[in-house]
Design a protein around this motif. Structure first.
Motif, PDB file in Angstrom:
ATOM      1  N   CYS A 272       0.818  -1.215   0.000  1.00 41.39           N
ATOM      2  CA  CYS A 272       0.000   0.000   0.000  1.00 41.39           C
ATOM      3  C   CYS A 272       0.856   1.272   0.000  1.00 41.39           C
ATOM      4  O   CYS A 272       0.323   2.372   0.091  1.00 41.39           O
ATOM      5  CB  CYS A 272      -0.911   0.003   1.226  1.00 41.39           C
ATOM      6  N   ASN A 273       2.166   1.116  -0.104  1.00 45.47           N
ATOM      7  CA  ASN A 273       3.075   2.261  -0.077  1.00 45.47           C
ATOM      8  C   ASN A 273       2.916   3.116   1.177  1.00 45.47           C
ATOM      9  O   ASN A 273       3.008   4.342   1.120  1.00 45.47           O
ATOM     10  CB  ASN A 273       2.882   3.144  -1.304  1.00 45.47           C
ATOM     11  N   GLY A 274       2.662   2.478   2.296  1.00 45.53           N
ATOM     12  CA  GLY A 274       2.633   3.209   3.554  1.00 45.53           C
ATOM     13  C   GLY A 274       1.288   3.810   3.906  1.00 45.53           C
ATOM     14  O   GLY A 274       1.160   4.494   4.903  1.00 45.53           O
ATOM     15  N   LYS A 275       0.270   3.536   3.063  1.00 42.78           N
ATOM     16  CA  LYS A 275      -1.027   4.140   3.363  1.00 42.78           C
ATOM     17  C   LYS A 275      -1.792   3.347   4.422  1.00 42.78           C
ATOM     18  O   LYS A 275      -2.677   3.874   5.068  1.00 42.78           O
ATOM     19  CB  LYS A 275      -1.861   4.239   2.085  1.00 42.78           C
ATOM     20  N   GLY A 276      -1.449   2.085   4.563  1.00 42.72           N
ATOM     21  CA  GLY A 276      -2.164   1.245   5.529  1.00 42.72           C
ATOM     22  C   GLY A 276      -3.061   0.247   4.819  1.00 42.72           C
ATOM     23  O   GLY A 276      -3.954   0.650   4.073  1.00 42.72           O
ATOM     24  N   CYS A 277      -2.799  -1.043   5.016  1.00 43.57           N
ATOM     25  CA  CYS A 277      -3.632  -2.074   4.392  1.00 43.57           C
ATOM     26  C   CYS A 277      -3.605  -3.306   5.280  1.00 43.57           C
ATOM     27  O   CYS A 277      -3.008  -3.290   6.359  1.00 43.57           O
ATOM     28  CB  CYS A 277      -3.122  -2.409   2.989  1.00 43.57           C
ATOM     29  N   ALA A 278      -4.238  -4.386   4.821  1.00 45.73           N
ATOM     30  CA  ALA A 278      -4.325  -5.585   5.661  1.00 45.73           C
ATOM     31  C   ALA A 278      -2.948  -6.192   5.903  1.00 45.73           C
ATOM     32  O   ALA A 278      -2.643  -6.660   6.996  1.00 45.73           O
ATOM     33  CB  ALA A 278      -5.242  -6.606   4.999  1.00 45.73           C
ATOM     34  N   THR A 279      -2.092  -6.167   4.871  1.00 47.47           N
ATOM     35  CA  THR A 279      -0.769  -6.784   4.996  1.00 47.47           C
ATOM     36  C   THR A 279       0.049  -6.148   6.119  1.00 47.47           C
ATOM     37  O   THR A 279       0.731  -6.826   6.864  1.00 47.47           O
ATOM     38  CB  THR A 279      -0.007  -6.664   3.666  1.00 47.47           C
ATOM     39  N   CYS A 280      -0.024  -4.818   6.215  1.00 49.05           N
ATOM     40  CA  CYS A 280       0.787  -4.125   7.229  1.00 49.05           C
ATOM     41  C   CYS A 280      -0.047  -3.836   8.477  1.00 49.05           C
ATOM     42  O   CYS A 280       0.342  -3.013   9.297  1.00 49.05           O
ATOM     43  CB  CYS A 280       1.373  -2.851   6.657  1.00 49.05           C
ATOM     44  N   LYS A 281      -1.165  -4.509   8.617  1.00 45.62           N
ATOM     45  CA  LYS A 281      -2.070  -4.318   9.758  1.00 45.62           C
ATOM     46  C   LYS A 281      -2.409  -2.837   9.939  1.00 45.62           C
ATOM     47  O   LYS A 281      -2.423  -2.322  11.055  1.00 45.62           O
ATOM     48  CB  LYS A 281      -1.442  -4.870  11.047  1.00 45.62           C
ATOM     49  N   ARG A 282      -2.609  -2.154   8.817  1.00 44.87           N
ATOM     50  CA  ARG A 282      -3.008  -0.734   8.784  1.00 44.87           C
ATOM     51  C   ARG A 282      -1.960   0.235   9.353  1.00 44.87           C
ATOM     52  O   ARG A 282      -2.253   1.373   9.639  1.00 44.87           O
ATOM     53  CB  ARG A 282      -4.326  -0.469   9.530  1.00 44.87           C
ATOM     54  N   THR A 283      -0.767  -0.246   9.570  1.00 39.97           N
ATOM     55  CA  THR A 283       0.226   0.668  10.132  1.00 39.97           C
ATOM     56  C   THR A 283       1.024   1.369   9.033  1.00 39.97           C
ATOM     57  O   THR A 283       1.681   2.362   9.278  1.00 39.97           O
ATOM     58  CB  THR A 283       1.241  -0.090  11.011  1.00 39.97           C
ATOM     59  N   GLY A 284       0.980   0.822   7.818  1.00 40.77           N
ATOM     60  CA  GLY A 284       1.778   1.403   6.741  1.00 40.77           C
ATOM     61  C   GLY A 284       3.216   0.909   6.743  1.00 40.77           C
ATOM     62  O   GLY A 284       4.001   1.252   5.870  1.00 40.77           O
TER      63      GLY A 284
END
Lengths: 357, 799
Positions: A272-284
Motif C-alpha cells: 500500500c506504499n505506507g497508506k495502511g492495508c491488511a498486509t501491514c495491519k493498517r500501520t503502513g
C-alpha cells in the motif's frame, strides 16, 4: 584425329554441353555436367592429353583449339552457375514467405533454484560487493552458541520469545543465525565483516504466515568507529538493491539481548506504499529487520575487546523477503517441495498468452 | 498492554490539538511499538444514577426482570436484561431522552407487554466491553438522579505490543508511559499523587510481623492493615478507565489494586485482614497443594514461593492469592500486600504450574522494589476518597532485606556521538536523560549518570544502555545514514558456502534440476510407506507433530516424498536439495551437508537411461567443481536403504574418496509408495558435500590441436557381461605404442547383434605422431597391433 576432325568434334561437344547445361536445375547437376566435359577424364578434358600425339608443328594450333573450346564451355558453365544460383536465391526467398520470425524460440531447461536461494544470492552479492565474507554454521547447535554467548542466560525471558526445538542429546535446533556471530568472531577476530545465510527453526504452530523452518541471513560488522548511521546506511542499501526500488525505512527501539541499542527496522509497506492495508495491519509499515549495535558481552564472548571494537549486527528474514519478492502468499509452500509453487514454469513452458490470475 | 489517554492526562498535559495517532507513532519510534489506536466513543448523554427499589420476575421471560427505580424524587419502571441487580444499589440509568451510540435514543416503550421507561445501561454501552451486558453500579457516594459526566466515558486507547516492553518494567503502568510521553512532548511529568508516608507511620500503631526466609526470591515485602472498607462499587471514572484498558470492574477493593497495577505496574493483593495476623514468605513443601482464588487446587513444587500466615499458605507469591483468605462481601479489614519478587523464580513457578496472571507477567520483568511502598501510599490516597471510614489498623510494615543497589554509569559523550554517528552535545544529552528521570553530573569530560530505580533492576547497567536512551530520544530518524569507513581485510572463503553455491549453480542453473527445501525431521508415517527403519539419530524432545521427532540422516526420504507429490503434475522432473543430515556422535561429525538428487520420469523401463543421465549430470558438476573425472565402484549390497537398487547402485568416488551413492529406486519400493509409481523410473544420488571441502580445483591445460592430423577410429569390444568397465579400461591402457595418442569411452551396448552373456563397449582411439603425418601403412600397423592387444586381453572385436 586430324585438326579438322578435332574441331568438328569439339564443336559437337560444345553443342552437347550447351544442351546438357541448359537442362541442369541444380548446382550439383551443373557440377557433374562440368566434370563430364571439363574434368580430367571428361570428353573435352581427356582430349587435352592427346596434344602430345600430334606432330610438334601442329601442337600449338591443337593446343589453342582445345583451350578455346575449354574456355567456351567454361564460360557456358559460368553462365549457368549464375542462372541456377539466382533461381535458387529466388526459390529460397519464395519459401521464406511462410516463415514467422516472431514465433517464440525453443527453450532450454536449465533448472531453477528455490525462491529463498534466489533472494539469498542477491543478498550475498550485495554484501560481497561491500567486502563481507559469507560464513556458515551448524543447524544443530549448543545452548552456549544459540543463547548464552549471545547474552541470553538460562531463565532469561528472551528465551520465551523464541520457542525452541530441544534435542534429547542436550543440543537444540538453532532459533536464529546469530550463533554464527560468535563462531565467526572466534574464527576471524576483529575487524570482521560477514553475513551468514541459513536455516533456523522455531517451535511454533504452522499456518499461512508462520513456519517452524525458515531462512535468515545474519550480518555482522565489527570495526573501530562503527556507528548507528553506518548501520542505517548499509541496511538501506541492502533493501534498495534487493527490492530494486527506493522506499522509506524507519528505525525504532527493539529489544534483543545480543544488541544494545537494539532496533526494529521497518520498511514502508510494499503493498500500500505506507497508506495502511491488511498486509501491514493498517500501520503502513512492515517489520523486516531486527538489528542493533553488538552488545559488549557478545563481543567478549567472541573474544573481541569491546573497549577497542564495536559493531552492528542484523538478522534479515530471507523467507519473508522471498515471499515479498515473489508474491508468495502462503509460507507453507516454501518447504512443500511442490514445484508448482516454487518454479516459474513459464520459463521453459513457453510464453503466456492469457493469464487470469 | 492497553493505555488510556484520559489516564495519561492525569500525569502529563497532552494538548487536545495533538492527534493521538501521531502521538502513538512517536511512541513507536522512541519507546515501544504501538499495535493499534482505538477511539472509544460512547455518544452518551443524559445518563443518571438510579437506585434499585424493587426487582420482580417477568412471567415467562426468565432472562428479564421488572425493576422499579428511584431517580431522586421520581421513580421509573423498567424491564431489564441485566443478569445481576441488587435492591438499594445504584446503577447507571438512561431515562427517556438520554442516548448512547450503542442503544440510540432511549424512549419509553413496552417490553414483554410491560411499560419500560428507560434503560439500565449495560457496560458495553459506555465503553466497558469486559462487562458486556452487566449493569454498571455506582459508588454509594452518588445520589439517585445525579447526572453522570459523559466526558470521562470517551477516550482513546493505545495498544502497546507486550513483546516490545519485556525489558522495561517501568512501562507496565500508565505512569511509566506518561513519563515517556512527557519526554516526547517536552512537557513536565506531574508528581505521582500519594498520601504522605508520615500518615502511615504512626508509631502508636502495631506493625504487621513480616518474616522473609528467602531474601533473593523476595527482596522486599510491604504491608498495611486498614479497616473501614466494605463491598461497594468503585467510582465510575475508575471503572471506566479499567474497562477501557481491558480490566473488568468488580468491586472497589479489587478495582483499586487492579487500578494501581495498571497505574504504576505494581501488583498488590488485599487479604481479608481478619484472617491474616502475620506474613511469612518462604518456599513451599514439595507435593503440597494450595487452592488459589480461582477455586483450582494446585500441586506445588519446592520451588514455589508462598505467602503464609502462621504457617498456613495464603497466597502463591506474586501469582495469585488463596481462596480462603480472599476479600469477601463482609470484609471490613484488609491486609494490603505490596511486595517485590525475583523475576526468574516467578517465571519458573508459572511455567511449572501452567498459570500466568497479570501480576506474574509484571513480576517476571524485574519490578522496582521502591514501588512497594509507593503503591501502598497510592492505595490509601485513592481509598480515602471512597471509604470515609477508612482507618489504619497497623503502621506501614516494610521488610526490605535485599536492597536494590544504586547504579551509576560513567558515559563518555564523545563515544556516544561516535557510536551514534550523529552530533549531540552534552547539554542535549543531559536534558534527554533528566527528562526520563536519570540524574546527570558532568565530571571531567565524562557524564556520571545515576539510573533511577525503576530502570535499575536489570534494564540499564552499561554505557551502551545510556547511549540507547539518548539516541532513541534524539530520534533514529534524525540520524543521517552514512556508509562505514573500513579497514580492508581478506577473509579466507568458507568452503561449505563455496561448495554449496557451486552445486546449486551447476544442477539448478544448467543441468535442469529444481531446488527444493524440505523438513529436517523424518515423518514416521512416510518412513513406514518406504519400509525404512533409520538407525538411531538425534531426536527432538518437542517435535512439531507426533511421529516427527527424529532428525533425518538422509535426504532421500524427503526427496522421495516430494517426488510422490510432484508426479501428479509432471511427466518428468529433476529435484535437488542441499541440506543438513544428522547423526549421533562427536560434535565435529554429528551433522553434515548433503546434496540429494532425483531424476524421475513416467514410463516403465527407463531406469538405465535415467541412471546414465543422472551420472552424466554428476560428472558434469564434478568437472566444474573438482576439475576432473569421477569413478564409480560397484556398491556392496549390505545394509542398503530400501531406495537402493540391489544391482544398479554405484559408489561415487572422487580422487580416491567415496563421496556418495547413485542408484535407481527398485520396483518394490515404488510399489510400496504407490501402485502408480510402478510405471515410473526414478534415479537418485546422494553426496556428502562436506567431503569436498579440501578438494582443490586443478586447472588443467587445454589440449593442444595436433600439428599433424590424427586418425580417429572406433573399436567395439565384446566382453563378458560380468566383466567390469574399470578392468577393461585398465587392460586397454596397458597398450603401449608411441603412435597411440588417446583412448576415450563412447558407450555400451547390449542387444540384438550382441551374443547373450556378452556386452559391447565402444572406445574411440586417436592415432598420430607429433612429428609427422601418419601414412596408411603406419595406421594399419598400429591398428593391427592394437587389435592384437585387445585379443591378448581376451576380448573379441565386434565387427
Amino acid at each position: 584425329m586430324d585438326v579438322g576432325e578435332l574441331q568438328q568434334t569439339l564443336s559437337k561437344l560444345h553443342q552437347e554441353a550447351k544442351a546438357d547445361l541448359a537442362a541442369t536445375k541444380t548446382l550439383d547437376e551443373l557440377r557433374s555436367v562440368r566434370s563430364k566435359y571439363l574434368g580430367k577424364t571428361g570428353s573435352v578434358g581427356s582430349l587435352m592429353g592427346t596434344i602430345k600425339d600430334y606432330p610438334p608443328k601442329q601442337r600449338g594450333e591443337v593446343g589453342k583449339t582445345l583451350n578455346s573450346a575449354n574456355k567456351a564451355i567454361g564460360e557456358l558453365v559460368n553462365e549457368h552457375t549464375e542462372r541456377i544460383g539466382s533461381a535458387e536465391v529466388a526459390a529460397d526467398a519464395a519459401t521464406s514467405t511462410a516463415f514467422d520470425p516472431t514465433l517464440p524460440g525453443e527453450r532450454s531447461r536449465l533448472g531453477s533454484v528455490h525462491p529463498v536461494t534466489a533472494v539469498q544470492w542477491e543478498v550475498e552479492a550485495v554484501f560481497e560487493r561491500l567486502g563481507f565474507t559469507i560464513e556458515a554454521g551448524p543447524e544443530m547447535e549448543t545452548d552456549y552458541y544459540n543463547f548464552e554467548a549471545l547474552n541470553i542466560p538460562p531463565m532469561h525471558p528472551a528465551r520465551d520469545l523464541q520457542d525452541t526445538f530441544w534435542l534429547k542429546n542436550g543440543m537444540l535446533l538453532r532459533t536464529q543465525t546469530s550463533p554464527v556471530q560468535i563462531r565467526a568472531m572466534e574464527k576471524f577476530g576483529a575487524p570482521l565483516r560477514c553475513i551468514v545465510p541459513g536455516r533456523c527453526f522455531r517451535y511454533e504452530t504452522i499456518d499461512a504466515s508462520h513456519e517452524n523452518t525458515f531462512h535468515q541471513v545474519e550480518g555482522l560488522m565489527i570495526d573501530r568507529n562503527v556507528s548507528i548511521a553506518n548501520l542505517i546506511a548499509v541496511m538501506k542499501l541492502l533493501l534498495n538493491e534487493v527490492l530494486q526500488r527506493e522506499f522509506e525505512i524507519r528505525l525504532r527501539p527493539g529489544y534483543f539481548p545480543f544488541v544494545e541499542p537494539g532496533f526494529e527496522l521497518d520498511i514502508a509497506c510494499l503493498i500500500c506504499n505506507g497508506k495502511g492495508c491488511a498486509t501491514c495491519k493498517r500501520t503502513g509499515w512492515l517489520e523486516l529487520l531486527p538489528c542493533g549495535m553488538v552488545h559488549p558481552n557478545v563481543l567478549q564472548a567472541g573474544g573481541i575487546d569491546p573497549n577497542e571494537y564495536g559493531g552492528f549486527a542484523f538478522g534479515l528474514g530471507l523467507t519473508r523477503l522471498a515471499m515479498m519478492k515473489f508474491g508468495i502468499r502462503d509460507i507453507r509452500v516454501v518447504n512443500s517441495g511442490d514445484l508448482r509453487n516454487l518454479v516459474h514454469s513459464d520459463r521453459w513452458a513457453g510464453p503466456v498468452i492469457l493469464d487470469k490470475d | 498492554m492497553l493505555i488510556s489517554v484520559n489516564w495519561l492526562r492525569d500525569y502529563v498535559e497532552i494538548p487536545d490539538s495533538l492527534d493521538v495517532r501521531a502521538l502513538a507513532e512517536r511512541l513507536t519510534i522512541t519507546t515501544a511499538e504501538v499495535e493499534g489506536v482505538e477511539h472509544i466513543k460512547t455518544g452518551a448523554s443524559g445518563l443518571i444514577a438510579a437506585r434499585v427499589v424493587s426487582i420482580d420476575p417477568v412471567e415467562g421471560k426468565p432472562s428479564l426482570k421488572k425493576v422499579e427505580l428511584d431517580l431522586g424524587g421520581k421513580s421509573a419502571r423498567v424491564v431489564s436484561a441485566a443478569p445481576v441487580l441488587r435492591v438499594d444499589e445504584l446503577v447507571v440509568f438512561a431515562p427517556p431522552g438520554a442516548s448512547t451510540l450503542e442503544s440510540g435514543k432511549i424512549e419509553s416503550t413496552t417490553v414483554a407487554d410491560l411499560p419500560s421507561e428507560g434503560m439500565i445501561l449495560p457496560g458495553s454501552a459506555i465503553g466497558i466491553p469486559a462487562s458486556d451486558k452487566d449493569a454498571i453500579f455506582c459508588p454509594p457516594s452518588m445520589k439517585p438522579g445525579e447526572s453522570i459526566d459523559a466526558k470521562m466515558l470517551d477516550d482513546w486507547v493505545i495498544e502497546i505490543d507486550n513483546k516490545s516492553i519485556t525489558h522495561r518494567p517501568d512501562l507496565w503502568g500508565h505512569y511509566g508511559i506518561a513519563r515517556e510521553v512527557a519526554a516526547i512532548l517536552g512537557k513536565p511529568l506531574k508528581p505521582y499523587p500519594v498520601v504522605d508516608l508520615e500518615k502511615l507511620s504512626d508509631k502508636k500503631q502495631s506493625e504487621v510481623p513480616i518474616t522473609i526466609d528467602d531474601a533473593n526470591r523476595c527482596p522486599r515485602y510491604s504491608a498495611l492493615k486498614m479497616t473501614g472498607v466494605r463491598a461497594q462499587a468503585a467510582p465510575l471514572w475508575m471503572q471506566t478507565r479499567l474497562g477501557h484498558v481491558g480490566l473488568r470492574p468488580i468491586d472497589c477493593l479489587v478495582d483499586l489494586t487492579n487500578y494501581i497495577m495498571a497505574d504504576l505496574g505494581q501488583p498488590m493483593h488485599a487479604f481479608d485482614g481478619s484472617k491474616i495476623e502475620c506474613i511469612e514468605v518462604g518456599l513451599a513443601s514439595d507435593g503440597n497443594t494450595f487452592t488459589t482464588l480461582d477455586g483450582i487446587e494446585r500441586k506445588l513444587s519446592s520451588e514455589a514461593l508462598m505467602i503464609q500466615s502462621n504457617r498456613k499458605s495464603v497466597a502463591l507469591a506474586g501469582i495469585m492469592g488463596g481462596l480462603e483468605s480472599e476479600v469477601a462481601g463482609e470484609t471490613q479489614t484488609i491486609l494490603l500486600e505490596s511486595a517485590n519478587f525475583e523475576a526468574s523464580g516467578i517465571r519458573k513457578t508459572c511455567a511449572a504450574l501452567g498459570l500466568r496472571t497479570d501480576a506474574s507477567a509484571r513480576f517476571e520483568k524485574s519490578l522496582d522494589p521502591n514501588n512497594t511502598v509507593l503503591s501502598i501510599q497510592r492505595f490509601v490516597h485513592l481509598a480515602s476518597a471512597e471509604f470515609p471510614e477508612l482507618q489504619m489498623a497497623s503502621r506501614l510494615s516494610d521488610a526490605y532485606p535485599n536492597t536494590l543497589a544504586d547504579i551509576t554509569v560513567e558515559v563518555d559523550p564523545k563515544l556516544v556521538t561516535r557510536t551514534m554517528g550523529h552530533p549531540v552535545n552534552e547539554k542535549q544529552m543531559t536534558d534527554i536523560l533528566t527528562a526520563i528521570g536519570f540524574g546527570v553530573e558532568s565530571k571531567g569530560g565524562k557524564l556520571s549518570v545515576k539510573v533511577p530505580s525503576y530502570r535499575a533492576t536489570k534494564d540499564i547497567s552499561i554505557p551502551a544502555d545510556i547511549l540507547e536512551e539518548i539516541a532513541r530520544n534524539v530520534g533514529y530518524d534524525n540520524i543521517v545514514p552514512r556508509l562505514p569507513e573500513v579497514q580492508v581485510r581478506h577473509f579466507t572463503a568458507n568452503p561449505q558456502h563455496i561448495t554449496e553455491r557451486n552445486a546449486l549453480q551447476a544442477f539448478c542453473m544448467g543441468l535442469g534440476y529444481s531446488e527444493v527445501h524440505l523438513y529436517i525431521w523424518y515423518d514416521e508415517e512416510w518412513l513406514k510407506r518406504l519400509g525404512f527403519k533409520p538407525v538411531a539419530g538425534p531426536v527432538l524432545i518437542n517435535p512439531s507433530a507426533a511421529g516427527q521427532a527424529q532428525l533425518r540422516c538422509s535426504l532421500m526420504p524427503g526427496l522421495l516424498q516430494a517426488s510422490d507429490r510432484n508426479r501428479f503434475h509432471a511427466d518428468a522432473f529433476k529435484l535437488c536439495e542441499v541440506g543438513t543430515v544428522f547423526r549421533e556422535g562427536p560434535d565435529s561429525r554429528n551433522q553434515s551437508r548433503h546434496l540429494g538428487l532425483i531424476s524421475a520420469k513416467r514410463g516403465k523401463g527407463g531406469d538405465d537411461d535415467l541412471f546414465a543421465g543422472l551420472k552424466g549430470d554428476i560428472e558434469t558438476w564434478a568437472w566444474q567443481t573438482l576439475g576432473g573425472d569421477l569413478q564409480y565402484e560397484h556398491a556392496s549390497k549390505n545394509a542398503a536403504a530400501p531406495w537402493t537398487h540391489e544391482h544398479k547402485t554405484a559408489n561415487i568416488v572422487a580422487k580416491g574418496t567415496t563421496i556418495g551413492t547413485v542408484s535407481v529406486c527398485p520396483l518394490a519400493l515404488r510399489r510400496n509408495i504407490d501402485e502408480h509409481l510402478s510405471a515410473w523410473s526414478i534415479a537418485w544420488a546422494e553426496v556428502d558435500l562436506d567431503l569436498l571441502h579440501d578438494f582443490k580445483v586443478e586447472s588443467k591445460s587445454l589440449r593442444r590441436v595436433p600439428e599433424h592430423p590424427e586418425v580417429e577410429m572406433d573399436f567395439s569390444l565384446l566382453i563378458d557381461a560380468g566383466s567390469p568397465y574399470a578392468t577393461v579400461n585398465e587392460n586397454l591402457a596397458r597398450f603401449d605404442d608411441p603412435l597411440l595418442r588417446r583412448v576415450t569411452y563412447v558407450g555400451a551396448y547390449e542387444g540384438k547383434s550382441v551374443p547373450t552373456g556378452k556386452r559391447s563397449l565402444t572406445y574411440r582411439v586417436l592415432f598420430g605422431s607429433p612429428e609427422r603425418t601418419l601414412g596408411e601403412e603406419d595406421v594399419s600397423a598400429v591398428k593391427a597391433s592394437f587389435e592384437k592387444h585387445i585379443g591378448s586381453c581376451g576380448y573379441e572385436l565386434r565387427r
